[in-house]
Design a protein around this motif. Sequence first.
Motif, PDB file in Angstrom:
ATOM      1  N   ARG A 186       0.837  -1.191   0.000  1.00 33.05           N
ATOM      2  CA  ARG A 186       0.000   0.000   0.000  1.00 33.05           C
ATOM      3  C   ARG A 186       0.874   1.243   0.000  1.00 33.05           C
ATOM      4  O   ARG A 186       2.056   1.204   0.347  1.00 33.05           O
ATOM      5  CB  ARG A 186      -0.927   0.013   1.219  1.00 33.05           C
ATOM      6  N   VAL A 187       0.283   2.360  -0.395  1.00 36.68           N
ATOM      7  CA  VAL A 187       1.035   3.608  -0.487  1.00 36.68           C
ATOM      8  C   VAL A 187       1.166   4.225   0.905  1.00 36.68           C
ATOM      9  O   VAL A 187       0.193   4.349   1.643  1.00 36.68           O
ATOM     10  CB  VAL A 187       0.333   4.602  -1.437  1.00 36.68           C
ATOM     11  N   THR A 188       2.375   4.604   1.244  1.00 38.56           N
ATOM     12  CA  THR A 188       2.661   5.263   2.514  1.00 38.56           C
ATOM     13  C   THR A 188       3.039   6.709   2.263  1.00 38.56           C
ATOM     14  O   THR A 188       3.794   7.013   1.339  1.00 38.56           O
ATOM     15  CB  THR A 188       3.805   4.545   3.258  1.00 38.56           C
ATOM     16  N   ASP A 189       2.500   7.604   3.068  1.00 40.95           N
ATOM     17  CA  ASP A 189       2.784   9.041   2.981  1.00 40.95           C
ATOM     18  C   ASP A 189       3.780   9.400   4.074  1.00 40.95           C
ATOM     19  O   ASP A 189       3.467   9.345   5.258  1.00 40.95           O
ATOM     20  CB  ASP A 189       1.479   9.827   3.161  1.00 40.95           C
ATOM     21  N   LEU A 190       4.998   9.759   3.669  1.00 34.99           N
ATOM     22  CA  LEU A 190       6.005  10.213   4.618  1.00 34.99           C
ATOM     23  C   LEU A 190       6.023  11.732   4.590  1.00 34.99           C
ATOM     24  O   LEU A 190       6.269  12.327   3.538  1.00 34.99           O
ATOM     25  CB  LEU A 190       7.384   9.648   4.263  1.00 34.99           C
ATOM     26  N   SER A 191       5.749  12.344   5.709  1.00 38.67           N
ATOM     27  CA  SER A 191       5.757  13.799   5.794  1.00 38.67           C
ATOM     28  C   SER A 191       6.941  14.270   6.634  1.00 38.67           C
ATOM     29  O   SER A 191       7.254  13.675   7.669  1.00 38.67           O
ATOM     30  CB  SER A 191       4.449  14.318   6.398  1.00 38.67           C
ATOM     31  N   ALA A 192       7.599  15.312   6.155  1.00 38.01           N
ATOM     32  CA  ALA A 192       8.723  15.916   6.870  1.00 38.01           C
ATOM     33  C   ALA A 192       8.378  17.373   7.097  1.00 38.01           C
ATOM     34  O   ALA A 192       8.383  18.182   6.171  1.00 38.01           O
ATOM     35  CB  ALA A 192      10.003  15.778   6.059  1.00 38.01           C
ATOM     36  N   SER A 193       8.078  17.745   8.345  1.00 36.41           N
ATOM     37  CA  SER A 193       7.585  19.088   8.670  1.00 36.41           C
ATOM     38  C   SER A 193       8.591  19.862   9.511  1.00 36.41           C
ATOM     39  O   SER A 193       9.102  19.352  10.517  1.00 36.41           O
ATOM     40  CB  SER A 193       6.258  18.993   9.433  1.00 36.41           C
ATOM     41  N   VAL A 194       8.863  21.096   9.097  1.00 32.59           N
ATOM     42  CA  VAL A 194       9.764  21.969   9.854  1.00 32.59           C
ATOM     43  C   VAL A 194       8.995  22.536  11.040  1.00 32.59           C
ATOM     44  O   VAL A 194       8.037  23.283  10.870  1.00 32.59           O
ATOM     45  CB  VAL A 194      10.302  23.109   8.974  1.00 32.59           C
ATOM     46  N   SER A 195       9.408  22.170  12.265  1.00 31.54           N
ATOM     47  CA  SER A 195       8.658  22.574  13.462  1.00 31.54           C
ATOM     48  C   SER A 195       9.378  23.615  14.317  1.00 31.54           C
ATOM     49  O   SER A 195       8.790  24.140  15.265  1.00 31.54           O
ATOM     50  CB  SER A 195       8.354  21.342  14.323  1.00 31.54           C
ATOM     51  N   GLY A 196      10.634  23.904  14.010  1.00 29.66           N
ATOM     52  CA  GLY A 196      11.353  24.890  14.818  1.00 29.66           C
ATOM     53  C   GLY A 196      12.846  24.837  14.565  1.00 29.66           C
ATOM     54  O   GLY A 196      13.310  24.300  13.562  1.00 29.66           O
ATOM     55  N   ARG A 197      13.602  25.384  15.492  1.00 30.17           N
ATOM     56  CA  ARG A 197      15.066  25.384  15.426  1.00 30.17           C
ATOM     57  C   ARG A 197      15.647  24.902  16.758  1.00 30.17           C
ATOM     58  O   ARG A 197      15.015  25.055  17.801  1.00 30.17           O
ATOM     59  CB  ARG A 197      15.615  26.771  15.084  1.00 30.17           C
ATOM     60  N   LYS A 198      16.854  24.353  16.681  1.00 27.53           N
ATOM     61  CA  LYS A 198      17.523  23.887  17.889  1.00 27.53           C
ATOM     62  C   LYS A 198      19.030  23.952  17.673  1.00 27.53           C
ATOM     63  O   LYS A 198      19.536  23.627  16.596  1.00 27.53           O
ATOM     64  CB  LYS A 198      17.115  22.447  18.210  1.00 27.53           C
ATOM     65  N   SER A 199      19.740  24.381  18.696  1.00 33.09           N
ATOM     66  CA  SER A 199      21.195  24.398  18.639  1.00 33.09           C
ATOM     67  C   SER A 199      21.712  22.976  18.822  1.00 33.09           C
ATOM     68  O   SER A 199      21.452  22.330  19.845  1.00 33.09           O
ATOM     69  CB  SER A 199      21.757  25.311  19.731  1.00 33.09           C
ATOM     70  N   VAL A 200      22.422  22.486  17.817  1.00 35.00           N
ATOM     71  CA  VAL A 200      22.921  21.106  17.836  1.00 35.00           C
ATOM     72  C   VAL A 200      24.445  21.122  17.826  1.00 35.00           C
ATOM     73  O   VAL A 200      25.071  21.734  16.958  1.00 35.00           O
ATOM     74  CB  VAL A 200      22.400  20.320  16.618  1.00 35.00           C
ATOM     75  N   ARG A 201      25.023  20.454  18.798  1.00 31.77           N
ATOM     76  CA  ARG A 201      26.474  20.342  18.872  1.00 31.77           C
ATOM     77  C   ARG A 201      26.944  19.251  17.912  1.00 31.77           C
ATOM     78  O   ARG A 201      26.475  18.111  17.984  1.00 31.77           O
ATOM     79  CB  ARG A 201      26.901  20.009  20.292  1.00 31.77           C
ATOM     80  N   VAL A 202      27.842  19.593  16.990  1.00 35.10           N
ATOM     81  CA  VAL A 202      28.287  18.645  15.976  1.00 35.10           C
ATOM     82  C   VAL A 202      29.795  18.466  16.031  1.00 35.10           C
ATOM     83  O   VAL A 202      30.538  19.324  16.516  1.00 35.10           O
ATOM     84  CB  VAL A 202      27.873  19.100  14.557  1.00 35.10           C
ATOM     85  N   ARG A 203      30.217  17.332  15.488  1.00 33.32           N
ATOM     86  CA  ARG A 203      31.643  17.039  15.371  1.00 33.32           C
ATOM     87  C   ARG A 203      31.801  16.077  14.194  1.00 33.32           C
ATOM     88  O   ARG A 203      31.538  14.879  14.329  1.00 33.32           O
ATOM     89  CB  ARG A 203      32.170  16.413  16.668  1.00 33.32           C
ATOM     90  N   PHE A 204      32.220  16.609  13.054  1.00 33.47           N
ATOM     91  CA  PHE A 204      32.379  15.769  11.865  1.00 33.47           C
ATOM     92  C   PHE A 204      33.482  16.320  10.966  1.00 33.47           C
ATOM     93  O   PHE A 204      33.932  17.456  11.123  1.00 33.47           O
ATOM     94  CB  PHE A 204      31.059  15.668  11.084  1.00 33.47           C
ATOM     95  N   LYS A 205      33.901  15.501  10.006  1.00 35.59           N
ATOM     96  CA  LYS A 205      34.900  15.907   9.028  1.00 35.59           C
ATOM     97  C   LYS A 205      34.193  16.356   7.748  1.00 35.59           C
ATOM     98  O   LYS A 205      33.290  15.669   7.268  1.00 35.59           O
ATOM     99  CB  LYS A 205      35.855  14.754   8.719  1.00 35.59           C
ATOM    100  N   GLU A 206      34.610  17.491   7.229  1.00 38.26           N
ATOM    101  CA  GLU A 206      34.031  18.026   5.994  1.00 38.26           C
ATOM    102  C   GLU A 206      35.110  18.012   4.913  1.00 38.26           C
ATOM    103  O   GLU A 206      36.143  18.678   5.038  1.00 38.26           O
ATOM    104  CB  GLU A 206      33.514  19.441   6.223  1.00 38.26           C
ATOM    105  N   ARG A 207      34.859  17.255   3.868  1.00 43.61           N
ATOM    106  CA  ARG A 207      35.846  17.076   2.813  1.00 43.61           C
ATOM    107  C   ARG A 207      35.421  17.828   1.561  1.00 43.61           C
ATOM    108  O   ARG A 207      34.308  17.669   1.073  1.00 43.61           O
ATOM    109  CB  ARG A 207      35.998  15.585   2.500  1.00 43.61           C
ATOM    110  N   THR A 208      36.327  18.657   1.030  1.00 43.23           N
ATOM    111  CA  THR A 208      36.091  19.402  -0.203  1.00 43.23           C
ATOM    112  C   THR A 208      37.294  19.202  -1.120  1.00 43.23           C
ATOM    113  O   THR A 208      38.258  18.510  -0.782  1.00 43.23           O
ATOM    114  CB  THR A 208      35.904  20.905   0.079  1.00 43.23           C
TER     115      THR A 208
END
Length: 282
Positions: A186-208
């Motif tokens: 059966r068909v499934t509806d996936l919804s992605a809704s913007v509900s606000g903002r939050k400060s997120v602490r990140v730590r990752f490598k960015e390669r360019t």
Amino acid sequence: MAQAESSLSKGDGDPILPWSRLQYSAKALFVSLELDVHLQHILRDEAQKRLIPSTASCAIPEDILNLVELGVTTEVLGRHTETSTIMTSDSSVIQNSALRSGNKNRQRSFRYCADEIVVQKRRPLSRDEEKRNWSEWSDVREMSLQSQTLAPAPITEAEALFYRLAMLDAPELGDTLHLYFYEKGRVTDLSASVSGRKSVRVRFKERTLSGTVKVKQSINALVIEISARPYGEETNSKSDSLGFKGDWVAYYDPERHVILEMVGKVDYLGTIHIKLDRLDKR
């Protein structure tokens, strides 16, 4: 999200992809989970070599010369899963394939056509076959399912969420993106809704092209609530999506066009935080 649709159509059907690879990981109860996402353009001729041979109704329209391929690899609890989704620039799926190894080895492909879905499944019949490439497994089964699409947009796959979010152009609070995919017939509806903002602490490598830098900071991310439900049915039931049980949350960086962190429940591990470890830009 109205802005997302206009972004997808740029470049005469050949949109610019903001990144090529994302790597994520999570740990819970001494168990680790690894997630690897690849995104690239693929030429029509190359895609044809990898599609299940099928009827004329499955032919790719002549005016489509470039396609998008999204690959997702997961490793958890000794199970290795590789999925590949070949789709058009609007995320309409052409073929989705998955290879699983570990406690059970099997490969399956779904070829989406105008009026049917061609399904091909392969399994090894012996331990000797398990060591060979999946294309040499001898237990091959093929069937055709009737395609009945009632969704208001092209049918895609849940994994296409990474691609659609990557193509967003300035999403705002209250915006909602919908993806439609088949789940258990059966068909499934996936919804992605913007509900606000939050400060997120990140730590990752960015390669360019200039090199690799370590990103360690707090990012004012968008909070995107993900929910999947059977489409067109009066029901309160929830559908799974991207391995999560029920609803989950993504923290999204609108500048890099990537999900920084995913939070939700998964089988055996409960609630986990899957965080970005590496970002490869174009």
